[in-house]
Scaffold this motif. Sequence first.
Motif, PDB file in Angstrom:
ATOM      1  N   TYR A  52       0.974  -1.243   0.163  1.00  0.00           N
ATOM      2  CA  TYR A  52       0.114   0.225  -0.132  1.00  0.00           C
ATOM      3  C   TYR A  52       0.962   1.232   0.181  1.00  0.00           C
ATOM      4  O   TYR A  52       2.016   1.349   0.754  1.00  0.00           O
ATOM      5  CB  TYR A  52      -0.764   0.053   1.152  1.00  0.00           C
ATOM      6  N   VAL A  53       0.576   2.295  -0.741  1.00  0.00           N
ATOM      7  CA  VAL A  53       1.106   3.704  -0.897  1.00  0.00           C
ATOM      8  C   VAL A  53       0.153   4.603  -0.528  1.00  0.00           C
ATOM      9  O   VAL A  53      -0.807   4.822  -1.448  1.00  0.00           O
ATOM     10  CB  VAL A  53       1.733   3.891  -2.382  1.00  0.00           C
ATOM     11  N   HIS A  54       0.303   5.214   0.350  1.00  0.00           N
ATOM     12  CA  HIS A  54      -0.615   6.156   0.950  1.00  0.00           C
ATOM     13  C   HIS A  54      -0.644   7.465  -0.189  1.00  0.00           C
ATOM     14  O   HIS A  54       0.343   8.368   0.082  1.00  0.00           O
ATOM     15  CB  HIS A  54      -0.324   6.673   2.321  1.00  0.00           C
ATOM     16  N   SER A  55      -1.605   7.961  -0.973  1.00  0.00           N
ATOM     17  CA  SER A  55      -1.485   9.021  -1.902  1.00  0.00           C
ATOM     18  C   SER A  55      -2.881   9.126  -2.168  1.00  0.00           C
ATOM     19  O   SER A  55      -3.430   9.018  -3.176  1.00  0.00           O
ATOM     20  CB  SER A  55      -0.892   8.530  -2.993  1.00  0.00           C
ATOM     21  N   PRO A  56      -3.682  10.049  -1.443  1.00  0.00           N
ATOM     22  CA  PRO A  56      -5.066  10.718  -1.536  1.00  0.00           C
ATOM     23  C   PRO A  56      -4.736  11.731  -2.779  1.00  0.00           C
ATOM     24  O   PRO A  56      -3.997  12.528  -2.675  1.00  0.00           O
ATOM     25  CB  PRO A  56      -5.347  11.312  -0.136  1.00  0.00           C
ATOM     26  N   VAL A  57      -5.954  11.534  -3.577  1.00  0.00           N
ATOM     27  CA  VAL A  57      -5.950  12.525  -4.519  1.00  0.00           C
ATOM     28  C   VAL A  57      -7.289  13.326  -4.483  1.00  0.00           C
ATOM     29  O   VAL A  57      -8.348  12.712  -4.273  1.00  0.00           O
ATOM     30  CB  VAL A  57      -5.728  11.613  -5.995  1.00  0.00           C
ATOM     31  N   MET A  58      -7.293  14.797  -4.723  1.00  0.00           N
ATOM     32  CA  MET A  58      -8.555  15.170  -4.624  1.00  0.00           C
ATOM     33  C   MET A  58      -9.062  15.418  -6.158  1.00  0.00           C
ATOM     34  O   MET A  58      -8.561  15.952  -6.919  1.00  0.00           O
ATOM     35  CB  MET A  58      -8.518  16.636  -3.995  1.00  0.00           C
TER      36      MET A  58
END
Length: 140
Positions: A117-123
Amino acid sequence: MVIQETLRLYPPGIALSREALKDVNIGGIIDVPQGVNLWTMVMKLHTDPETWGPDSFSFNPERFANGISAACKVPQSYLPFGFGPRVCLGQNLAMLELKITLGLVLSNFSLSISPKYVHSPVMKFVIEPKHGINLLIKKL
C-alpha cells in the motif's frame, strides 16, 4: 471518534460553494458583490493548525473524545457534510450505513494494510486513493 477523525482528514466532498445573494463585506476586508460564488476548500479547513492544533495533519481520533465542539477552536470548521441549512441530506443515512457496514465487516474479518500500500490521496470530485487500497483480509 474514529469515524469523525476519518471524515475530518478525508471529507466526502472537497469543496463547498455558496453564492452571495447580496453585496456583503467579510471581516471588513473583502467586498463580495451579489452573484459571486465563494468556494471553501473543506480539506484546508479540516487541517488548519490554528483551528485543530499542531497535529492537524495527524490521525488522532482522541481529539473528538469530548465531541466536535471540544475538538477544535472553531466547531463550525468541521463540515464533512456541509453546514447549516444546506447540510447534505444523505448525512444521516451515510453515517448509519457506515456504522452498520463497519460493524459487520469488523465482526467477521481481520483487516490490515498490505505492505504494498502507498498512501496517496488525490482530490478529484471526492478524495480517493491514487493507487487504490491494498488490504489483507482474514476471516475470523
